[in-house]
Scaffold this active site. Structure first.
Site, PDB file in Angstrom:
ATOM      1  N   ASP A  19     -35.320  17.245 -20.700  1.00  0.00           N
ATOM      2  CA  ASP A  19     -34.697  16.367 -19.706  1.00  0.00           C
ATOM      3  C   ASP A  19     -35.725  15.373 -19.165  1.00  0.00           C
ATOM      4  O   ASP A  19     -36.909  15.706 -19.011  1.00  0.00           O
ATOM      5  CB  ASP A  19     -34.130  17.214 -18.569  1.00  0.00           C
TER       6      ASP A  19
ATOM      7  N   GLU B  30     -34.902  13.299 -23.979  1.00  0.00           N
ATOM      8  CA  GLU B  30     -33.945  12.394 -23.328  1.00  0.00           C
ATOM      9  C   GLU B  30     -34.647  11.054 -23.085  1.00  0.00           C
ATOM     10  O   GLU B  30     -35.396  10.892 -22.124  1.00  0.00           O
ATOM     11  CB  GLU B  30     -33.447  12.960 -21.998  1.00  0.00           C
TER      12      GLU B  30
ATOM     13  N   ASP C 160     -24.477  12.644 -18.254  1.00  0.00           N
ATOM     14  CA  ASP C 160     -25.084  11.584 -17.451  1.00  0.00           C
ATOM     15  C   ASP C 160     -24.346  10.257 -17.558  1.00  0.00           C
ATOM     16  O   ASP C 160     -24.842   9.240 -17.056  1.00  0.00           O
ATOM     17  CB  ASP C 160     -26.539  11.378 -17.887  1.00  0.00           C
TER      18      ASP C 160
END
Length: 402
Positions: free
Chosen positions: A24, A53, A118
């Site tokens: 992340d 990410e 997201d």
């Protein structure tokens, strides 16, 4: 304790059966940290995958010392812009930049998502709902399937088509394959809507996955973009390996078929795996096809067996799987067991749909082509489902649009 100790977090979960790590906000941690992390993860197995990410160009992270792949938001941006009516060449240019910049091993391992926890969900993004939650109107902040435009629903078929025919790992955010909607985080995290999905959409995803499984060229084969100067609507490319060549074209026009021309084998007959129609290249190898609006063609001279398990997909759209709060499980008198029924009341609805859940299988123009043969796996939602290998499920049904 975190990275490289014998009992470190990084190693512990891999030793418990995990296949890798998704990192992340990876760009907010130093390169040196991830380089050390990679050494630790790969020391257990070179096949342990590391996915970062990263929302933009990830070239610096894919040189073999940090990540194997990234969440490919650049792919998302290009494909969604094209599906919403953008110029095909612009989309091709953006995708070609990735192919030119990324090592081949990374390019073919890209996590090709079109939505995530997201972002606005795919269907809602195609309907104009933005990722920043600045649209405060109730219909934008909390969209519903019923208020989503038919055009957005049609465009989702095109997005899935490109995902399943392009290099990389097609990644489906749970529920997108059944037509779930949602604005940006946290509205995009709604619970899975079992039994309420679109049967036709589910079968479309499953059928495309079966095609991808049947033809390794769609997974690991070369890609060669095809110039289509005559139409700004057509995105075309050839996927090929030593065993097969597939001629692929998508059309983002909302109202008309568009022509595309490939250079193929002279005098050879090709079958479109979507519609079942056949086309023959002329004596010069010129193969011309009209690509239906908001759809695509996959042409091959080697039609292979493809079989999908339609019963396995039933929980996605069959109303009998909707839990009503009773002590027994859906479709059964025994708690916890699930067996598909024919509808909420055990009968098809008046419009032919299964149950009263707004799904069913409606063929927009009454034409479909059936595929048959050999598939594997189940297209069930997970936090992020990567469809890159032996995966398929559902009914062997393809859409044909004019």
């Amino acid at each position: 304790e975190i990275i490289d100790g014998d009992d470190s977090v990084a190693k512990y979960w891999l030793s418990q059966g995990s296949d890798g790590w998704r990192l992340d906000v990876a760009n907010e941690v130093s390169d040196e940290t991830w380089q050390k992390f990679r050494e630790s993860v790969k020391s257990l197995s070179s096949d342990n995958v590391i996915i970062g990410e990263i929302w933009d160009d990830a070239s610096e992270y894919l040189l073999g010392d940090m990540y194997d792949s990234v969440m490919n938001y650049v792919f998302r941006d290009a494909v969604l812009a094209y599906a919403k009516g953008g110029d095909a060449q612009n989309a091709v240019n953006e995708l070609e930049k990735l192919r030119e910049r990324y090592p081949q091993e990374a390019f073919y391992a890209m996590m090709n998502l079109v939505g995530s926890h997201d972002t606005t969900r795919l269907l809602s993004a195609l309907d104009g709902i933005q990722d920043d939650r600045n649209q405060k109107e109730p219909e934008n902040a909390f969209p519903t399937y019923e208020t989503t435009s038919d055009l957005a629903k049609e465009r989702q078929y095109l997005v899935a088509f490109i995902q399943m025919t392009y290099p990389g790992a097609p990644t489906i955010y749970y529920g997108d394959e059944i037509g779930m909607v949602g604005a940006d985080d946290p509205d995009d995290r709604r619970a899975m809507e079992w039994g309420k999905g679109s049967q036709e959409l589910v079968e479309w995803y499953a059928s495309l996955a079966a095609v991808r499984h049947a033809y390794p060229a769609l997974r690991t084969g070369a890609i060669a973009p095809v110039e289509t100067e005559a139409s700004a609507n057509i995105m075309a490319y050839v996927r090929s390996d030593a065993d097969a060549a597939l001629y692929v074209a998508a059309n983002n026009s909302t109202d008309s078929a568009q022509p595309v021309t490939f250079q193929a084998e002279a005098g050879t007959q090709y079958t479109d795996l979507i519609s079942g129609e056949t086309y023959t290249a002329d004596e010069n190898g010129v193969l011309t096809v009209d690509v239906p609006a908001l759809s695509g063609v996959i042409l091959t001279d080697d039609v292979r067996d493809m079989q999908i398990n339609s019963e396995a997909l039933a929980p996605a759209y069959d109303g009998s799987y909707i839990y009503d709060g009773s002590s027994s499980g859906p479709g059964t008198d025994e708690p916890g067991e699930e067996t598909p029924g024919s509808g909420d009341d055990g009968k098809p609805g008046d419009d032919g749909n299964v149950g009263d859940n707004g799904s069913g299988s409606k063929d927009k123009d009454g034409a479909r082509a059936a595929a048959s043969g050999d598939g594997a796996g189940i297209l069930f939602p997970a936090a992020l489902l990567i469809l890159s290998g032996a995966v398929a499920a559902g009914a062997a049904v393809m859409r044909k649009k004019s």
